[in-house]
Design an enzyme around this catalytic site. Structure first.
Site, mmCIF file in Angstrom:
data_model
loop_
_atom_site.group_PDB
_atom_site.id
_atom_site.type_symbol
_atom_site.label_atom_id
_atom_site.label_comp_id
_atom_site.label_asym_id
_atom_site.label_seq_id
_atom_site.Cartn_x
_atom_site.Cartn_y
_atom_site.Cartn_z
ATOM 1 N N LYS A 39 7.288 -1.483 -5.722
ATOM 2 C CA LYS A 39 6.237 -1.773 -4.738
ATOM 3 C C LYS A 39 5.741 -3.203 -4.894
ATOM 4 O O LYS A 39 5.321 -3.626 -5.972
ATOM 5 C CB LYS A 39 5.066 -0.804 -4.889
ATOM 6 C CG LYS A 39 3.955 -1.032 -3.850
ATOM 7 C CD LYS A 39 2.904 0.044 -3.897
ATOM 8 C CE LYS A 39 1.847 -0.191 -4.949
ATOM 9 N NZ LYS A 39 0.882 -1.267 -4.570
ATOM 10 N N ASP A 65 3.689 -3.090 0.513
ATOM 11 C CA ASP A 65 2.418 -2.387 0.718
ATOM 12 C C ASP A 65 1.314 -3.383 1.058
ATOM 13 O O ASP A 65 0.530 -3.785 0.196
ATOM 14 C CB ASP A 65 2.082 -1.593 -0.544
ATOM 15 C CG ASP A 65 0.853 -0.721 -0.366
ATOM 16 O OD1 ASP A 65 0.533 -0.361 0.790
ATOM 17 O OD2 ASP A 65 0.220 -0.390 -1.392
ATOM 18 N N LEU A 66 1.255 -3.787 2.329
ATOM 19 C CA LEU A 66 0.245 -4.752 2.773
ATOM 20 C C LEU A 66 -0.874 -4.101 3.571
ATOM 21 O O LEU A 66 -1.874 -4.750 3.890
ATOM 22 C CB LEU A 66 0.911 -5.845 3.622
ATOM 23 C CG LEU A 66 1.989 -6.671 2.923
ATOM 24 C CD1 LEU A 66 2.502 -7.764 3.861
ATOM 25 C CD2 LEU A 66 1.481 -7.281 1.622
ATOM 26 N N LYS A 67 -0.704 -2.844 3.953
ATOM 27 C CA LYS A 67 -1.732 -2.091 4.669
ATOM 28 C C LYS A 67 -2.254 -2.875 5.881
ATOM 29 O O LYS A 67 -3.456 -3.156 6.010
ATOM 30 C CB LYS A 67 -2.875 -1.714 3.740
ATOM 31 C CG LYS A 67 -2.444 -0.831 2.578
ATOM 32 C CD LYS A 67 -3.630 -0.466 1.705
ATOM 33 C CE LYS A 67 -3.198 0.411 0.539
ATOM 34 N NZ LYS A 67 -2.401 -0.318 -0.471
ATOM 35 N N LEU A 68 -1.365 -3.206 6.795
ATOM 36 C CA LEU A 68 -1.735 -3.985 7.981
ATOM 37 C C LEU A 68 -2.801 -3.253 8.788
ATOM 38 O O LEU A 68 -2.714 -2.053 9.039
ATOM 39 C CB LEU A 68 -0.494 -4.224 8.842
ATOM 40 C CG LEU A 68 0.683 -4.923 8.159
ATOM 41 C CD1 LEU A 68 1.862 -5.013 9.116
ATOM 42 C CD2 LEU A 68 0.281 -6.312 7.666
ATOM 43 N N HIS A 69 -3.812 -4.006 9.228
ATOM 44 C CA HIS A 69 -4.922 -3.400 9.973
ATOM 45 C C HIS A 69 -5.589 -4.492 10.812
ATOM 46 O O HIS A 69 -6.330 -5.318 10.287
ATOM 47 C CB HIS A 69 -5.929 -2.786 9.000
ATOM 48 C CG HIS A 69 -6.966 -1.951 9.659
ATOM 49 N ND1 HIS A 69 -7.890 -1.222 8.940
ATOM 50 C CD2 HIS A 69 -7.224 -1.680 10.957
ATOM 51 C CE1 HIS A 69 -8.683 -0.562 9.760
ATOM 52 N NE2 HIS A 69 -8.303 -0.846 11.000
ATOM 53 N N ASP A 70 -5.289 -4.499 12.113
ATOM 54 C CA ASP A 70 -5.842 -5.508 13.001
ATOM 55 C C ASP A 70 -5.647 -5.002 14.431
ATOM 56 O O ASP A 70 -5.237 -3.851 14.645
ATOM 57 C CB ASP A 70 -5.144 -6.858 12.794
ATOM 58 C CG ASP A 70 -6.078 -8.043 13.017
ATOM 59 O OD1 ASP A 70 -6.699 -8.082 14.110
ATOM 60 O OD2 ASP A 70 -6.181 -8.914 12.145
ATOM 61 N N ILE A 71 -5.910 -5.845 15.408
ATOM 62 C CA ILE A 71 -5.679 -5.431 16.786
ATOM 63 C C ILE A 71 -4.171 -5.236 17.000
ATOM 64 O O ILE A 71 -3.349 -5.818 16.280
ATOM 65 C CB ILE A 71 -6.256 -6.453 17.785
ATOM 66 C CG1 ILE A 71 -5.556 -7.809 17.645
ATOM 67 C CG2 ILE A 71 -7.764 -6.579 17.608
ATOM 68 C CD1 ILE A 71 -5.947 -8.792 18.723
ATOM 69 N N THR A 74 -1.759 -8.317 17.097
ATOM 70 C CA THR A 74 -1.635 -9.037 15.837
ATOM 71 C C THR A 74 -0.754 -8.276 14.851
ATOM 72 O O THR A 74 0.093 -8.868 14.162
ATOM 73 C CB THR A 74 -3.025 -9.276 15.223
ATOM 74 O OG1 THR A 74 -3.779 -10.103 16.116
ATOM 75 C CG2 THR A 74 -2.930 -9.959 13.865
ATOM 76 N N THR A 125 -6.726 6.153 -2.239
ATOM 77 C CA THR A 125 -6.919 7.038 -3.382
ATOM 78 C C THR A 125 -8.124 6.655 -4.230
ATOM 79 O O THR A 125 -8.573 7.439 -5.068
ATOM 80 C CB THR A 125 -5.660 7.056 -4.273
ATOM 81 O OG1 THR A 125 -5.310 5.716 -4.615
ATOM 82 C CG2 THR A 125 -4.502 7.714 -3.558
ATOM 83 N N ARG A 186 -0.745 9.939 -12.100
ATOM 84 C CA ARG A 186 -0.981 9.620 -13.504
ATOM 85 C C ARG A 186 -0.288 10.665 -14.375
ATOM 86 O O ARG A 186 -0.574 11.852 -14.248
ATOM 87 C CB ARG A 186 -2.493 9.615 -13.819
ATOM 88 C CG ARG A 186 -3.243 8.446 -13.188
ATOM 89 C CD ARG A 186 -2.839 7.139 -13.840
ATOM 90 N NE ARG A 186 -3.582 5.994 -13.347
ATOM 91 C CZ ARG A 186 -3.207 5.221 -12.337
ATOM 92 N NH1 ARG A 186 -2.094 5.501 -11.681
ATOM 93 N NH2 ARG A 186 -3.920 4.174 -11.964
ATOM 94 N N GLN A 195 -8.600 5.143 -9.742
ATOM 95 C CA GLN A 195 -8.174 6.183 -8.810
ATOM 96 C C GLN A 195 -9.134 7.369 -8.903
ATOM 97 O O GLN A 195 -9.538 7.771 -9.996
ATOM 98 C CB GLN A 195 -6.755 6.651 -9.138
ATOM 99 C CG GLN A 195 -5.729 5.536 -9.208
ATOM 100 C CD GLN A 195 -5.493 4.901 -7.847
ATOM 101 O OE1 GLN A 195 -5.388 5.565 -6.835
ATOM 102 N NE2 GLN A 195 -5.418 3.581 -7.824
ATOM 103 N N ARG A 216 0.321 1.187 -13.432
ATOM 104 C CA ARG A 216 0.015 0.780 -14.802
ATOM 105 C C ARG A 216 0.629 1.642 -15.904
ATOM 106 O O ARG A 216 1.014 1.104 -16.944
ATOM 107 C CB ARG A 216 -1.511 0.684 -14.964
ATOM 108 C CG ARG A 216 -2.080 -0.604 -14.374
ATOM 109 C CD ARG A 216 -3.551 -0.514 -14.085
ATOM 110 N NE ARG A 216 -3.809 0.268 -12.870
ATOM 111 C CZ ARG A 216 -5.009 0.386 -12.308
ATOM 112 N NH1 ARG A 216 -6.051 -0.217 -12.852
ATOM 113 N NH2 ARG A 216 -5.167 1.091 -11.207
#
Length: 237
Positions: A39, A65-71, A74, A125, A186, A195, A216
């Protein structure tokens, strides 16, 4: 698109939660024999730029894993820019709504190459009931996750990211169709860290996770390759 794993060997995604490309690349090569993907998250991507993806992909397929969130426009543009980099998976926030997810799917389909699996992140999480209440979400995490999951899949998401606590609720609601990537994992005895909704690798896979994400407990181990191997070896067959 990447295929869903049929057995334990491909289920593990190791999160490369380090800020330098050289460390991430070294770690990726150490865990690759025992992991389905690695990742690449926001910290490393911002620190090193898009070129780091290609370096990591030489070791293992990459979950971006960039978690895109916009209009919608975009996010569609971001997907068009990211698709040629060769990630096998790409995340966007389900909270962006159906139009944003549909725009991302359309952009991915037009990328002109094997496109990434589009995964909609439901509820982080790290969020517990109090944190959700603070953002105006009532009714608990499971209900919110299922609401977002239904919407995201209907809008074109290939799969979902959820905590291990909501796997069964999603499977009960949506069946086996959406691919499920599950962080908040975990190994028994490991610290939960930041978490809030966690489970062991074995519990998550038994409940219906396709992939599990471990950071981790592997990246911080004295022997990351052996830590990854031990997790994979303990998964249900």
């Amino acid at each position: 698109m990447i295929s869903r794993p049929s057995g334990p060997a491909g289920r593990l995604i190791v999160a490369l939660d380090v800020p330098e490309a050289a460390r991430a690349e070294s770690l990726a090569h150490k865990v690759a024999p025992h992991a389905g993907l690695v990742k690449l998250g926001l910290e490393l991507f911002c620190a090193e730029g898009p070129g780091v993806l290609g370096r990591l992909a030489r070791a293992a397929p990459v979950f971006l894993d960039l978690k895109l969130h916009d209009i919608p426009n975009t996010v569609a543009g971001a997907v068009r820019s990211l698709a040629p980099l060769g990630a096998s998976m790409l995340t966007l926030h389900a909270g962006g709504g159906p139009a944003m997810i549909a725009a991302a799917r359309e952009a991915a389909e037009k990328a002109g190459r094997e496109r990434p699996l589009l995964l909609a992140v439901t509820v982080l999480t790290s969020m517990d009931e109090a944190a959700l209440e603070a953002t105006g979400v009532s009714g608990g995490a499971a209900a919110q996750v299922v609401r977002l999951a239904r919407m995201a899949v209907s809008a074109g998401a290939d799969g979902l990211v959820c905590s291990p606590r909501e796997i069964r609720a999603i499977r009960d609601s949506l069946g086996e169709a959406p691919a499920l990537v599950v962080p908040g994992i975990r190994p028994a005895g490991a610290a939960a860290g930041d978490q809030s909704r966690v489970a062991t690798p074995e519990e998550a896979v038994r409940d219906g996770a396709d992939w599990i994400v471990v950071g981790r407990p592997v990246s911080g181990a004295g022997n990351p390759g052996e830590a990854a191997r031990a997790i994979t070896a303990g998964l249900p067959r």
